[in-house]
Structure formats: C-alpha cells, structure tokens
Design an enzyme around this catalytic site. Structure first.
Site, short mmCIF file in Angstrom:
data_model
loop_
_atom_site.label_atom_id
_atom_site.label_comp_id
_atom_site.label_asym_id
_atom_site.label_seq_id
_atom_site.Cartn_x
_atom_site.Cartn_y
_atom_site.Cartn_z
N GLY B 164 0.80 -1.22 0.00
CA GLY B 164 0.00 0.00 0.00
C GLY B 164 0.84 1.28 0.00
O GLY B 164 0.30 2.38 -0.11
N ARG B 291 -5.78 -25.20 -15.13
CA ARG B 291 -5.84 -26.47 -14.38
C ARG B 291 -7.23 -26.64 -13.80
O ARG B 291 -8.04 -25.72 -13.86
CB ARG B 291 -4.82 -26.43 -13.26
CG ARG B 291 -4.99 -25.13 -12.44
CD ARG B 291 -4.41 -25.14 -11.09
NE ARG B 291 -4.31 -23.81 -10.51
CZ ARG B 291 -5.28 -23.19 -9.83
NH1 ARG B 291 -6.44 -23.79 -9.64
NH2 ARG B 291 -5.11 -21.97 -9.35
#
Lengths: 146, 457, 457, 146
Positions: B164, B291
């Site tokens: 941040g 996947r």
C-alpha cells in the site's frame, strides 16, 4: 527393535536432518545410537541438485550380550530415487565381504544410472531387492554390517 | 482412452482424480511422500510409489522421481491436479518428451497464461476487458490527462510498490495533483524509486470466475460462473458458489461469452478457469488458471458434469461430448473448505492428529477428503482437509443444507474453519448474496472479533 | 410451518427426516429403543426419548409411549417414516385426536389403500388398469369362457391357495380343461377347498413404481418412475433406479398419467407411490404405498427435489411448490441397499458389531445411514444399515460410479450385500437394463451359486 | 460397580427376560446377584396389554465387609412409560420408610395416571426425579432399600 522399526526411525530422523541446517546429528537413547552426517553441503531442494547423501551409523547401546561385546546393527542402504534397480557386476550377495567403499547397484531412472554405494567396507548382511525390480524412495536395498 | 494414469498430487484432489479414473475404467498410480503413507489417495490407487520425504521440493515437486514413477509403472498419462506442478510448463514438456500425456493444456498455453503480463496482453488483443492501466507516468500533468481519460476513480500506484506504500485512490480530478505528489514522495521515501503509474480503481469488486473446457478439435464450452468472493485476508478462497447470486443477467451473459472468446483466442484445450473482477456491470479479466480448481465441484453439481472425467477424455483425444445448448445450471451449489487452521487467530495453520473425523451425508451433500480418523496433518502441505459441497433447488435451500451439513461435521484434534464458515453462512449479508471480496476482511471479521472479544486477525 | 416434529422411526430414515427438518428450521424429537441409544438419529435430533426396549412391539410400535412423547415434548407433528406405524391408519387417527399432524395422507386413504382388495376396487373404478381376475369359477366350462375372454396365458388359482399349490399356468385354450381339473384336485387335496378363480398371467413382469405427491388443495404431481425389479427371493428390493431403463416411452407416459389420475381419484395428499407390474406395453396396478419409500433418493437425485421436505411442507398446509411442467429428470440414479446379511446364504440376517465402517464420497455419491464404526446391529430390526445412492449423466456413468463407490465402502464385522450387489451391477443383463423381477432369483443367483460353488439360496 | 452400571445391566437382563418365555431368571456372578420374576404371565407385546411388570432383586455377593453382613444394593424402580411424573401424596423423600407396598408416584401419559408402586416395604434410598418432570422408558425414579 525390529529392522522395520529401525528403518522407520532412521527415515524420520534422516528426513528431519535433511531439511535442517545441521552438518551432523547424533541421537542416543537406551536402544539406539544414531549419527547422521552430510557427505556434502545441503544446497536446497528447489535448486535442482540431487538430494544430499546421508550417511547413517546405527549402533546398539544395549548392555553387552553373551559375547561380551555389543552387537552392531547393520547399516541400511536405501534408495533416494524412484527407478529400476540393477546390480553392479560382480553382483554382491549375502555374506559378501566388501574391502572398501564400492558400487553395489545402480537405480536406473530416466535413462540415467544412479550408483548405490556401500559407503565403506563391511559385510553384506542382507539384500532386500532383486535385479530389475522397481524401487521407490526410501526403499531398503542392502544391509551392511561394519 | 488411457490405460493407466499417474496422479502427480496428494490430498483430496488426488482422491478426486482416482475416482474419475476408476469410473472411466483407467488404472491409477499414486505418488506420495513419507508422511502421506496412510493417506486415502495411497489406499484408493491401484499402485502407489513413495517419491520423497515430507518437504514438497523433494517429493511432490520432485520431477525426476515423478516422471520415473510414471515410466516404471507403465502409465501413459499424468494428471497434475492443482498446485504443485499443475501450472509448470516445463513439467508438462518433460512429461511429453517421455511419451506421457500431460492432462492439461499445451505447455505453450500454460506458460503464456502463467505470466500475468503476457496473459493480459494476449487477452487484451483478443478483446477481453482488462483493468485499464497506464505505462509509467512522466509528470503530474500527463497523469492528470490519463486519469481524466480513464475516468475517476483511479489508483495511483508506485511501480516499486507493495504493502500500500506509494498508493493513492483518487475519486475526483481536483484531488489528483495533491495525491500524485504525496504518492511520489512516499514512493521515493519507501523504495528510493518515485516512478508511478495509474490504474482504473475497481470499486468493491466481486471475484467471479468462469469454467471452460475445450477439446483438441476446436470445440470449447463454458460451464457457467462461480462466485468466489468469500476469501481469507490472504485472498485464499474459503466459500464458493454457483451460480453467482445477485448478479445482473447481462453481466453473466457477458462473462460467459468473454470466457469462451478468450479460450478460443488462445486455442485453449482441457479445463481452465478465467477469473474476473466484477464491479456493477463492469467486468475485468484478472488471470486464467490452466488447471482444475479446488472449487470445481460447485460447477459439477449444478451442471451434472464430471469435469475431471471430461479433462481425461479430451486429453485422451476424444471430442468434447458437451454441447453448449444442452448445458444449463440446475439449482444452486455451495462449497465450504474445511481447513486445519484457526480463523480467529489469523487463520494460523494447525498441524496435528485428527482424533475424531465424521462427515455429513444425506441428500445433496458431497464430501471430498483424503483424511480419516487418526490421520496426521503434516506441516509441509496446505491446511485443507476436506471440502463440503451441497446442492439445493434454491440458494436458500443450499444455505440451509450447508448449515445442516456443517452441523453434522465433526473434526477433533485441530482447529478448523467449520464454525467460522457456518457463522458466515448465517450472516445477513451472505444470505442476501453478492458481497464484495473485501467484505469478509473489512466488515465481517472485525465485527466477529468484537463479538467474540478477540483481537482481529 | 411446524415448530417441532417427532420422528416415529429409527435407522437411516429417522436420520433422513431429521435432516429435512433441520433444513426447514424445524426442531426434532427422536424416539429410540434401549439398544438404539447410540444410533445417529438419537445424536442428530434436538431431543430424544427412550420409548421402550428392543422388541418393536414395546418401542417403535408402542403407540401410547410415542404419542405421549410427542405431547410432553411439545411436538406439533409426527413423521412416521416407512415401516412400523407409517401405514397404520389407527395411529394416524390417534395422532390427530391428540392435536398432532400426521405427516402423510388422511387415515381414510391409508386404510383404503392398505386393504389390497379395496385398493384394487377403487383403482379399477378410477380407470386404473389392474390385473384382470375373475370371481370364483363354478365350472370348467365357465372357466374356459372367462379365460378365452381374458386372453391366454392365464393363471388358474385356488382361493385357499398358497405356495403354488392349486395353481396352474395355461398358455393355450386347448390345455385349459386338464389344467383346471388338476388344479382343483390339488386344491382339494391340499386345502380341502377346491374353489378356483382365474387371473390374467403377467409374463416376465418388471416392478415399476411412480412417485406422486399432492397437497391439501387438490394439486398433485408425479416425480417419474423407479425400476425396482432387482429383488431378493423374498421380494424385498435390493437395487433401485430412476428413470426406468429400456422402457418404451409410451409406457412411461402411461404410467405417469395413470399414477396422477389414480392419486386424483382418491384425493391423495402427501407423498405416495403407485406400484405397477409392467409386461411389454401392458401396465397393471399392484398397490399404493401411502408413505415415503426406502428408495425415494433415486427420485430426489434425478428431479433435484427433496421429497421429505415436500411431505412436511404440504402436511403443514403449504401449497405444493412443484409444477409438473417444470419437473424433468436429469441423468440417472441408482440405489444399493447395504444390508447386514449374507446373500450367499439365503440373505440370512447377520447381527453383530461393525468393527470398521467407511463410506464412499466424491462426485455424485449420497450416503444415508444411521451407523458409525463400533455400532451394534441389534437383532430386532430390519437388516439395512445404509443406502448408497449415485447419480450420473448417463446410466452407464451411474453404474460405473456405483461400482467405484461400493469399492470404497468398507464394513467389517458382519456380512453384507456390498459384494453381491457389485457383482449384479457388473452383470451383462443388468448393464443392458430392463430385467424382470424373477431374474435375480431364477437366473442370476443359481448362476452365481454355481460359479462360487455354494448351494443356491 | 456404579449405580449406572447396575442400572444398565439390569435393563439389559430385564429386556432379555421380558421377551423370553421364562417365569424367573437368576443371574449370579462375582459382584452381582440378580433375580427376575414376572408378577403376571407374559401376554405378548402386540396384544395391546401393558408390558409385564418385572421385579428386580439386586444383591451384592461381594465378600462380607466390615459389618460382617452383605450390604444389599437397593431396588431401582424405573418408568415403563413416557409421560410426566407426579409424586403421590403424601410425598416420599429420601430416608422415608415404607411399611408396605405403596404408590410412590404416577406417570401421567395421554391423560391417564399410571401408578408407580414401591413393590413392597423398604426404605427410600434415593429419589431421582422431581415433580412434573418428563420421564422416558426405563428412567430410574426411586431406589428402595429392602
């Protein structure tokens, strides 16, 4: 202790040792004395390098028996790889005396012959495998009396 | 069809894949690490080989031992499951080099989708909406122009950023210059690198993903969307459902169409998932997972399709047996992940022995697990011990069923997510449906911590 | 909706009903006999009362203690399950007299359907096809006329008959007189009663039943058919499936329409099942079961409807939420009953302790049971310990799934039907589908006994 | 043996006895002597008749203790019905001596008062229930020392 128990304990300790930063590990208690040493520095699993060799010394610390000297438990040589076991020539059998460190067999995996060595002299106490047999990781191959 | 498949995984997904193989009449080879010797996947497989000790680098990521196991056991294909080697293009390539079919997309597609920047570039070129973002911005004036064009709110981000720092939200053009200067100063101070770029700020996004599956002949279908917005603060998914509740029909249609178009653009084969951020009626591509996913059962339950069997079939060269026109979701499905961790202590993983294990049963309940009573949870692997999945005619019915099923579930010996998830399901916001990704962390968990009188995670 | 329901049953169906109540937010009261103290239904219920010792006459059929339990626990309804008091009109009446709602049809309907002769008369009047049969036949000439009119083959039966004595099949009119004389002589000799009647002989019938459910406002829907032709020699069902395989679409339509018409004719409320014999394209009503049935889960799985919840809803006075037009079966479901008995010793019941109990999981598998490891199978009750139910997109997929699920199932300590049923599922005839009721006893079991080298049951 | 164990053993034996054709059953082993008698003939469960009364005599056969005489285990009076328990008046309490067989309480079920009797004289050793309490089948109500 049965051989199976020894193998299981050695495996567990060897595993803890392998991932540790230690260079040498000695364990002693009433019925087992065990020393683990690295034959070369541990370089980490993800580097693609083969897993470190682990030398295993097993010694009974039971009170001396009838012969007056402690009977040594044999070294168990296990497979570090999954592959097909082939005996090296000349083939060693039970009772065979090894003058020095020598190649007992190799594990063929992905076309590569990975030698299995006796790690010093001794007497072949047992051969657990047969020629051409698939072997898995940690599978006992030979027992060597030092 | 294959004769024998090696399952290069552990845990519930290994058991899941073995079940699919058995139902297809295909023999199975399990691999396991020393501490997994007593796991259900070892017991259910036709053959099992120990490939290494506990640490994943020496067992489940040990490519030579895994490939060697496949070769000496006579397997003709490898199913990688999820995690571990599932999105490792090199592994897929090595398998193919050894004459083994990798059950998944081509190594090239795995590689391109695995690199986030490449994936976004490909998807953008295919017309898939991605989060708008600028290159490095040279000056505050240039930044202001870019932001105005992008439309507020925007996010000013440091290229060297993290945690941040050097990041500022700007909701109004008049605040841009100040925010830019502050961000730049902060980035300089924190990273000794003041370079900034600008990204469109997605407001209160939900995590919605779309399941697709394609064959080797150019057919590709979607199996609808899943809402995976209930995530731990670490952004691991915790509760998933299908279809997505409280979502505009137009948005759903757009997601489905976008997913299929994206799949076609990369000539996708086998099962895959396109993850999107959804904010209002806006949809932004995040990434594609090449996947099977943990949460695939919710899709299986509403579509009545066995996705793992379909993966195996298309990998074996069969044409896709699914027609988009015949695929309609029925009812509603929810999955809860039972993890050995303490939700009220920051989801700290809890290794240990499962002294008692009882799973729910009865109508509309599916349990996927690899543990039985007495099982030891080794410290080396992820903490998931089971998935409870329920299906109901309605979402309310599915929630009631999950509440009932979790009530029947008994795991003793380690802390689990059972109680936490049950409480989440009972919350008004979850029942209403459509919470944003940040809800659990920002709203629910602090409120819960207050109520329990414990420190927030 | 009810506040609290007493479940007047034990075993898996008691657990099943408790689950439905929990999902509806209704509190539950279990009853149990002394040896059932550790059963899952006792643990899952909110309250549980011991109503008597092991023998059913003193516990699960002990009407005063059961009604008293309902009253002192403050229950407002009773669900009878199946067996025990489920089709006891008197019990339903007593419950109503004490202000308790009996979850089932009206006592009058229970009584009329419980008497087979009355049921057939009512159904015949409603236009439902029943097995054609004559009154007592005065002479061989009258018999010949009736048989010719009925159409051969026919069955000559002794009114006092039993065990096949005084019964003769006649496939050709020319053989009638001789067969009649033989049957009469045999009946005289066996029962000192030579009276005979004639029934149409149903050739190689299958047991097909149709699930219906009606509300108190005249709505009634069917939930399709089940094929229950795999029965033990005692005619207890062993494997059931939905929909019925290898059955003419016209016959299926006729069965559904007939079932709804029959239900309407008796103003049927709540869940019920019409059992038919089906031979070729002919359909004959056998009986109506005015309760939930053991095999209801196969219907639940293909229709996605929770039948027990629907039972409770309509009993509580709600209008049926199901519309016939919206009810379509999806895929195929199969149920296998796991009984503690030895199929290779005439299905001899096996009481004992379950040393190990493991049930299957994963996609499309449902387990309904009341036992856990360590449970003792008391000698007083039926031998069913679990039902394994699977769902697949196709019948072949469901069979493969059941084979896989039974392979995962482990019951130690008593003999079970697991292996036997797995072998049946693997037989060519079952896989083809549509076997007749007699197949298991007449064809399969002797062949199996030969193969195993054991005596036929 | 704890009281719970005694109750469980009595229940199991009483149940086996009840469904049997026996008129009397005596069980003796190292720590328990138990005799079961029917107070009237068994008429079958499905006849709608109330379940047969079973008289239970419990006697320890442990070696005599300090007092030199075996200490008798109390009779446990259990409920045959599910209902609400009400004490009969005058209410008996622990320590109360019963001169003769008397009604101790009744189980109210379906509006019918079903008496619970002491089955002979004795001393009330324990009262396990309170007035107005719901009771289930087999629930211990009173312990009576004979």
């Amino acid at each position: 202790m049965t051989d199976d128990t020894i193998v299981a304990r050695v495996r567990a300790l060897a595993e803890a040792f392998t991932v540790s930063e230690l260079a040498r590990l000695t364990v002693k208690n009433s019925d087992l004395e065990l020393e683990l040493r690295r034959s070369r520095p541990y370089v980490g699993a993800s580097s693609g390098a083969p897993p470190p060799d682990v030398a295993v010394v097993l010694e009974s610390t039971n009170p001396p028996g009838g012969a007056g000297v402690p009977k040594r438990k044999p070294d168990i040589v296990t497979s570090d790889l999954v592959g097909v076991l082939r005996f090296s020539r000349p083939q060693v059998n039970e009772g065979h005396r090894l003058e020095d460190d020598r190649e007992l067999a190799f594990v063929e995996a992905l076309g590569i012959r990975n030698p299995v060595r006796s790690r010093g002299p001794g007497r072949v106490a047992a051969v657990f495998v047969s020629d051409g047999q698939p072997v898995e990781y940690g599978q006992p191959l030979f027992a060597i009396e030092r | 069809m294959f004769k024998k498949i090696l399952i290069a995984n552990r845990g519930e997904i290994a058991v899941r894949i073995i079940r699919a193989c058995q139902e297809l009449g295909v023999a199975t080879v399990a691999i396991f690490s020393d501490p997994d010797r007593a796991s259900l996947h070892v017991r259910h497989a036709d053959e099992a080989f120990c490939v290494g000790p506990g640490p994943v680098g020496r067992s489940y990521l040990n490519i030579p031992n895994i490939i060697s196991t496949a070769l000496i056991s006579g397997a003709d294909a490898i199913h990688p499951g999820y995690g571990f080697l599932a999105e490792n293009a090199r592994f897929a390539e090595i398998a193919q080099d050894h004459g083994l079919t990798f059950i998944g997309p081509s190594p090239a597609v795995i590689a391109s989708m695995g690199d986030k920047a490449t994936a976004k570039r490909i998807m953008k070129a295919a017309g898939v909406p991605i989060t708008p973002g600028s290159d490095i911005v040279a000056s505050v004036d240039e930044g202001q122009k870019i932001a105005e064009k992008m439309g507020f709110p925007v996010l000013i981000k440091a290229t060297a950023g993290g945690g941040g720092k050097g990041m500022r939200e700007v909701h109004d053009g008049r605040d841009f210059a100040t925010a830019f200067a502050t961000a730049q100063a902060e980035a300089e101070a924190s990273f000794k690198d003041g370079r900034l770029y600008i990204e469109k700020l997605i407001i209160a996004p939900r995590h919605i993903e779309v399941q697709v599956i394609g064959d080797n002949f150019g057919s590709i279908v979607h199996l609808g969307e899943r809402d995976c917005s209930i995530q731990k603060p670490s952004h691991q998914k915790l509760i998933e459902e299908a279809p997505a509740p409280a979502l505009d029909a137009g948005v759903i249609k757009k997601l489905h169409a976008t997913a299929v178009a994206a799949g076609r653009a990369v000539k996708y084969t086998n099962a895959g998932t396109l993850e999107f951020l959804v904010s209002g009626t806006d949809v932004y591509f995040m990434e594609m997972n090449t996947r099977i996913q943990v949460e695939h059962p919710v899709t299986e339950m509403v579509y009545g399709v066995d996705i793992v069997q379909e993966q195996i079939r298309v990998a074996a060269g069969e044409a896709l047996g699914l027609r988009q026109k015949e695929l309609h979701p029925v009812g509603h499905a929810i999955e809860v992940r039972i993890n050995a961790e303490d939700p009220d202590a920051g989801f700290a993983p809890a290794a240990g022995t499962l002294n008692a294990v009882e799973f729910p049963g009865g109508p509309g309940v599916r349990v996927d697990t690899h543990v039985v009573a007495g099982a030891v949870i080794p410290p080396y692997y992820d903490s998931m011990i089971a998935k409870i999945v329920v299906h109901g005619r309605t979402r309310a019915g599915a929630i009631a069923r999950m509440d009932r099923a979790l009530g029947e579930t008994r795991i003793e010996g380690v802390k689990t997510t059972i109680g936490f998830c049950r409480d989440v399901l009972r919350s008004e916001e979850f029942r209403r449906g459509g919470v944003r990704v940040e809800w659990l962390k920002a709203d629910y968990m602090p409120r819960r911590a207050d109520a329990l009188g414990v420190g927030a995670a």
